[in-house]
Design a protein around this motif. Structure first.
Motif, mmCIF file in Angstrom:
data_model
loop_
_atom_site.group_PDB
_atom_site.id
_atom_site.type_symbol
_atom_site.label_atom_id
_atom_site.label_comp_id
_atom_site.label_asym_id
_atom_site.label_seq_id
_atom_site.Cartn_x
_atom_site.Cartn_y
_atom_site.Cartn_z
ATOM 1 N N CYS A 1 -14.784 3.229 52.442
ATOM 2 C CA CYS A 1 -14.302 4.541 52.817
ATOM 3 C C CYS A 1 -15.326 5.611 52.868
ATOM 4 N N ILE B 1 -8.467 1.767 56.951
ATOM 5 C CA ILE B 1 -7.961 2.111 58.116
ATOM 6 C C ILE B 1 -9.165 2.932 58.952
ATOM 7 N N HIS C 1 -9.398 5.533 61.241
ATOM 8 C CA HIS C 1 -8.723 6.929 61.305
ATOM 9 C C HIS C 1 -9.280 7.660 62.559
ATOM 10 N N VAL D 1 -11.483 4.879 56.352
ATOM 11 C CA VAL D 1 -11.022 5.637 55.043
ATOM 12 C C VAL D 1 -10.066 4.678 54.608
ATOM 13 N N ARG E 1 -6.724 3.706 51.846
ATOM 14 C CA ARG E 1 -5.282 4.115 52.203
ATOM 15 C C ARG E 1 -4.955 5.306 51.407
ATOM 16 N N CYS F 1 -7.007 8.087 50.917
ATOM 17 C CA CYS F 1 -7.450 9.047 51.607
ATOM 18 C C CYS F 1 -6.737 9.443 52.826
ATOM 19 N N HIS F 2 -6.512 8.300 53.569
ATOM 20 C CA HIS F 2 -5.547 8.388 54.903
ATOM 21 C C HIS F 2 -4.284 8.987 54.603
ATOM 22 N N HIS G 1 -3.043 12.824 55.982
ATOM 23 C CA HIS G 1 -2.013 12.903 56.863
ATOM 24 C C HIS G 1 -0.706 13.979 55.907
#
Length: 82
Positions: free
Chosen positions: A29, A43, A45, A70, A72, A74-75, A79
């Protein structure tokens, strides 16, 4: 994925780009690394969120400049889910 993006995310170009970016980022990440934490990335992103209009523009949808790996957590934060 949103309905308009499902075909893109299942396509060969995205899968190839995603894997290449994952490797470039070292599987960690990037946001956690900036805080000195070593956390696996999960992910890839898009920094500029994909829309029905810009998803066809490879400089947005497939460019390394618009991607970051990133975790999960941080994702979700990116969002506004956390």
């Amino acid at each position: 994925a949103k309905d308009f993006a499902k075909e893109f995310y299942s396509g060969r170009a995205w899968k190839k780009t995603r894997l290449a970016y994952w490797s470039k980022a070292g599987g960690l990440c990037e946001l956690c690394l900036m805080r000195g934490e070593v956390v696996p990335g999960e992910i890839v992103h898009h920094k500029i969120e994909l829309t029905p209009t810009n998803i066809v523009n490879p400089s947005i949808s497939l460019s390394f400049d618009n991607l970051q790996l990133v975790c999960r957590e941080c994702h979700a934060r990116l969002h506004g889910i956390n």
